[in-house]
Scaffold this motif. Structure first.
Motif, PDB file in Angstrom:
ATOM      1  N   ILE A 158      94.934  36.427  69.388  1.00 41.69           N
ATOM      2  CA  ILE A 158      93.756  37.065  69.959  1.00 41.69           C
ATOM      3  C   ILE A 158      92.658  36.996  68.901  1.00 41.69           C
ATOM      4  O   ILE A 158      92.845  37.458  67.769  1.00 41.69           O
ATOM      5  CB  ILE A 158      94.013  38.536  70.323  1.00 41.69           C
ATOM      6  N   THR A 159      91.528  36.406  69.265  1.00 43.35           N
ATOM      7  CA  THR A 159      90.372  36.375  68.378  1.00 43.35           C
ATOM      8  C   THR A 159      89.366  37.415  68.858  1.00 43.35           C
ATOM      9  O   THR A 159      89.054  37.475  70.046  1.00 43.35           O
ATOM     10  CB  THR A 159      89.713  34.990  68.349  1.00 43.35           C
ATOM     11  N   SER A 160      88.884  38.235  67.936  1.00 40.21           N
ATOM     12  CA  SER A 160      87.889  39.257  68.256  1.00 40.21           C
ATOM     13  C   SER A 160      86.512  38.761  67.825  1.00 40.21           C
ATOM     14  O   SER A 160      86.356  38.167  66.751  1.00 40.21           O
ATOM     15  CB  SER A 160      88.217  40.564  67.540  1.00 40.21           C
ATOM     16  N   TYR A 161      85.527  39.006  68.683  1.00 41.08           N
ATOM     17  CA  TYR A 161      84.156  38.576  68.427  1.00 41.08           C
ATOM     18  C   TYR A 161      83.210  39.754  68.599  1.00 41.08           C
ATOM     19  O   TYR A 161      83.435  40.634  69.436  1.00 41.08           O
ATOM     20  CB  TYR A 161      83.726  37.490  69.418  1.00 41.08           C
ATOM     21  N   GLU A 162      82.136  39.732  67.836  1.00 39.14           N
ATOM     22  CA  GLU A 162      81.010  40.611  68.119  1.00 39.14           C
ATOM     23  C   GLU A 162      80.118  39.902  69.123  1.00 39.14           C
ATOM     24  O   GLU A 162      79.806  38.720  68.953  1.00 39.14           O
ATOM     25  CB  GLU A 162      80.229  40.920  66.851  1.00 39.14           C
ATOM     26  N   TYR A 163      79.744  40.610  70.188  1.00 39.81           N
ATOM     27  CA  TYR A 163      78.942  40.000  71.237  1.00 39.81           C
ATOM     28  C   TYR A 163      77.507  40.483  71.156  1.00 39.81           C
ATOM     29  O   TYR A 163      77.245  41.691  71.066  1.00 39.81           O
ATOM     30  CB  TYR A 163      79.510  40.334  72.620  1.00 39.81           C
ATOM     31  N   GLY A 164      76.573  39.521  71.201  1.00 37.03           N
ATOM     32  CA  GLY A 164      75.156  39.862  71.165  1.00 37.03           C
ATOM     33  C   GLY A 164      74.332  38.840  71.908  1.00 37.03           C
ATOM     34  O   GLY A 164      74.861  37.913  72.542  1.00 37.03           O
ATOM     35  N   ALA A 165      73.009  38.982  71.837  1.00 35.34           N
ATOM     36  CA  ALA A 165      72.113  38.094  72.569  1.00 35.34           C
ATOM     37  C   ALA A 165      72.295  36.638  72.165  1.00 35.34           C
ATOM     38  O   ALA A 165      72.132  35.728  72.983  1.00 35.34           O
ATOM     39  CB  ALA A 165      70.669  38.527  72.346  1.00 35.34           C
ATOM     40  N   SER A 166      72.657  36.411  70.914  1.00 32.24           N
ATOM     41  CA  SER A 166      72.811  35.034  70.435  1.00 32.24           C
ATOM     42  C   SER A 166      74.194  34.463  70.685  1.00 32.24           C
ATOM     43  O   SER A 166      74.446  33.294  70.390  1.00 32.24           O
ATOM     44  CB  SER A 166      72.494  34.975  68.942  1.00 32.24           C
ATOM     45  N   GLY A 167      75.106  35.285  71.196  1.00 36.97           N
ATOM     46  CA  GLY A 167      76.427  34.765  71.508  1.00 36.97           C
ATOM     47  C   GLY A 167      77.548  35.532  70.843  1.00 36.97           C
ATOM     48  O   GLY A 167      77.480  36.759  70.709  1.00 36.97           O
ATOM     49  N   LEU A 168      78.576  34.809  70.393  1.00 34.01           N
ATOM     50  CA  LEU A 168      79.787  35.399  69.842  1.00 34.01           C
ATOM     51  C   LEU A 168      79.896  35.107  68.349  1.00 34.01           C
ATOM     52  O   LEU A 168      79.740  33.955  67.923  1.00 34.01           O
ATOM     53  CB  LEU A 168      81.019  34.849  70.560  1.00 34.01           C
ATOM     54  N   ARG A 169      80.192  36.149  67.567  1.00 34.86           N
ATOM     55  CA  ARG A 169      80.417  35.990  66.126  1.00 34.86           C
ATOM     56  C   ARG A 169      81.843  36.424  65.814  1.00 34.86           C
ATOM     57  O   ARG A 169      82.217  37.570  66.057  1.00 34.86           O
ATOM     58  CB  ARG A 169      79.420  36.820  65.327  1.00 34.86           C
ATOM     59  N   SER A 170      82.639  35.486  65.300  1.00 35.24           N
ATOM     60  CA  SER A 170      84.057  35.750  65.059  1.00 35.24           C
ATOM     61  C   SER A 170      84.241  36.827  64.004  1.00 35.24           C
ATOM     62  O   SER A 170      83.598  36.821  62.948  1.00 35.24           O
ATOM     63  CB  SER A 170      84.763  34.469  64.618  1.00 35.24           C
ATOM     64  N   LEU A 171      85.153  37.773  64.296  1.00 38.02           N
ATOM     65  CA  LEU A 171      85.451  38.878  63.395  1.00 38.02           C
ATOM     66  C   LEU A 171      86.841  38.803  62.794  1.00 38.02           C
ATOM     67  O   LEU A 171      87.113  39.431  61.777  1.00 38.02           O
ATOM     68  CB  LEU A 171      85.306  40.213  64.139  1.00 38.02           C
ATOM     69  N   GLY A 172      87.735  38.064  63.429  1.00 36.70           N
ATOM     70  CA  GLY A 172      89.097  37.981  62.926  1.00 36.70           C
ATOM     71  C   GLY A 172      90.078  37.654  64.032  1.00 36.70           C
ATOM     72  O   GLY A 172      89.730  37.603  65.213  1.00 36.70           O
ATOM     73  N   GLU A 173      91.319  37.448  63.643  1.00 40.60           N
ATOM     74  CA  GLU A 173      92.344  37.005  64.579  1.00 40.60           C
ATOM     75  C   GLU A 173      93.663  37.669  64.262  1.00 40.60           C
ATOM     76  O   GLU A 173      93.991  37.919  63.100  1.00 40.60           O
ATOM     77  CB  GLU A 173      92.472  35.479  64.490  1.00 40.60           C
ATOM     78  N   VAL A 174      94.430  37.969  65.314  1.00 40.87           N
ATOM     79  CA  VAL A 174      95.771  38.520  65.150  1.00 40.87           C
ATOM     80  C   VAL A 174      96.734  37.721  66.024  1.00 40.87           C
ATOM     81  O   VAL A 174      96.332  37.114  67.024  1.00 40.87           O
ATOM     82  CB  VAL A 174      95.851  40.007  65.539  1.00 40.87           C
ATOM     83  N   SER A 175      98.010  37.729  65.674  1.00 42.82           N
ATOM     84  CA  SER A 175      99.032  37.065  66.473  1.00 42.82           C
ATOM     85  C   SER A 175      99.535  38.012  67.554  1.00 42.82           C
ATOM     86  O   SER A 175      99.614  39.227  67.345  1.00 42.82           O
ATOM     87  CB  SER A 175     100.193  36.623  65.590  1.00 42.82           C
ATOM     88  N   THR A 176      99.882  37.450  68.702  1.00 47.88           N
ATOM     89  CA  THR A 176     100.515  38.261  69.749  1.00 47.88           C
ATOM     90  C   THR A 176     102.033  38.311  69.573  1.00 47.88           C
ATOM     91  O   THR A 176     102.710  39.041  70.302  1.00 47.88           O
ATOM     92  CB  THR A 176     100.205  37.699  71.147  1.00 47.88           C
ATOM     93  N   LEU A 177     102.565  37.551  68.610  1.00 49.26           N
ATOM     94  CA  LEU A 177     104.007  37.471  68.396  1.00 49.26           C
ATOM     95  C   LEU A 177     104.393  38.165  67.099  1.00 49.26           C
ATOM     96  O   LEU A 177     103.603  38.240  66.159  1.00 49.26           O
ATOM     97  CB  LEU A 177     104.454  36.008  68.338  1.00 49.26           C
TER      98      LEU A 177
END
Length: 354
Positions: free
Chosen positions: A224-243
């Protein structure tokens, strides 16, 4: 409370179908017990469903190839009488529709066609029927996984919290694309495209309750990749495994949901056959692992959390059963309740309050 279940009725190479159609089930909100009510069996492979905001209509895809009759059905849902009837049926204008969604105003229906890689938007009339304009957005692209990413594969479309855009997961192109919703239903060209991890296969996404963050689950990468969402789009914040750490078996992530109170997030693993739980940190959008909870079945495709946030119901597609969990309100941990409820090839799970 009513549970609505979509299922596979016709076998495909990846699934042995035993479903009967769209099922209405009674769900006891005190005990979590499930009992049968009604089956609408006049659709083929109604695998994914969407519920109108007044709960009078159900929208269903018929997940078939285009020559075999891939379709979009509008169903009348009568909760007091516990019944379903067909209101309308249209072609999907694509191959293997796998997801369907409705906008907040009940004016647009979004259908994701997997094999043909297109998003179709239907205009809904005042009765909630797709009787108006249609916009067909044909995407293109590919990825490094030859047998899964030879072309664009649209898997899901999600409205942004303000209703002005829709985010589209293109599993085949490793992209999340944004399209502006306007008076012409939808702008056919994206105003933002975000590339995700190469060969990761972005499948589904959810917004955090505050609308600041987007969480994308990747089918093949099991992340799962988490993003900050804004007018300019998505900025990656980090990633975690589902396993869990050290797991080496085959698995494929499927669904992702946020708890109604916004504190927890969950994703399903087909292969590891579990629900992965996380605490959602609203201050920075990060995810803290809670644990992995076995679904007591095979291939948990979809799951849903009831509006009160007390219960989670997982659909074990390949073992033909639903598993009910209680959710600990403090830790977010899941505890199975009762025995799995047998039902053929369940896929989509919806709660419909009376």
């Amino acid at each position: 409370m009513i549970l609505v279940i979509g299922s596979y009725t016709d076998s495909l190479p990846h699934v042995q179908a035993k479903g009967s159609g769209v099922s209405l089930l009674s769900f006891d909100r005190l005990t979590g017990e499930i009992s049968p009510l009604f089956i609408f069996g006049d659709l083929r492979n109604p695998t994914y469903l969407a519920l109108s905001h007044d709960r009078s209509k159900l929208y269903a895809v018929e997940k078939l190839s285009e020559p075999d009759g891939a379709g979009v059905a509008t169903l009348n849902l009568d909760i007091p009488s516990r019944s379903i009837s067909l209101a309308d049926r249209l072609p999907a204008h694509g191959d293997s529709p796998c997801h369907i969604a409705i906008d907040e105003k009940g004016k647009r229906l979004f259908v994701s066609n997997y094999m043909s890689g297109n998003l179709v938007v239907y205009e809904l009339d005042d009765e909630g029927l797709p009787k108006g304009r249609i916009v067909d957005i044909r995407r293109s692209g590919s990825g490094p996984v030859a047998d899964r990413q030879e072309a664009s594969h649209v898997h899901q479309a999600v409205l942004t919290p303000n209703g002005r855009h829709v985010l589209v997961c293109d599993l085949g192109a490793d992209e999340v694309a944004r399209y502006r919703v306007d008076e012409s239903l939808i702008d056919p060209l994206p105003d933002m495209v975000t590339k995700v991890g190469s060969g990761s296969l972005p499948r589904h996404l959810v917004f955090s309750p505050n609308g600041r963050y987007v969480h994308v689950v990747h089918e093949l990468a099991n992340t799962i990749t988490s993003y900050e969402y804004g007018a300019s789009g998505l900025r990656s914040l980090g990633e975690v495994s589902t396993l869990p750490a050290g797991y080496t078996g085959q698995s494929a992530a499927a669904a992702i949901r946020v708890h109604p109170q916004g504190r927890f997030l969950y994703a399903s693993n087909r292969g590891h056959d579990s629900i992965a739980g996380f605490e959602l940190v609203e201050d920075d959008g990060s995810l803290r692992p809670i644990g992995h909870f076995a679904t007591r079945g095979r291939a948990p495709r979809d799951f849903a959390i009831d509006p009160s946030g007390r219960w989670l119901v997982a659909a074990n597609q390949d073992s033909h059963a639903l598993t009910v969990f209680s959710i600990d309100p403090t830790s977010g941990a899941l505890t199975p309740v009762g025995e799995p409820f047998e039902i053929g090839s369940p896929v989509c799970v919806l709660f419909a309050e009376e």
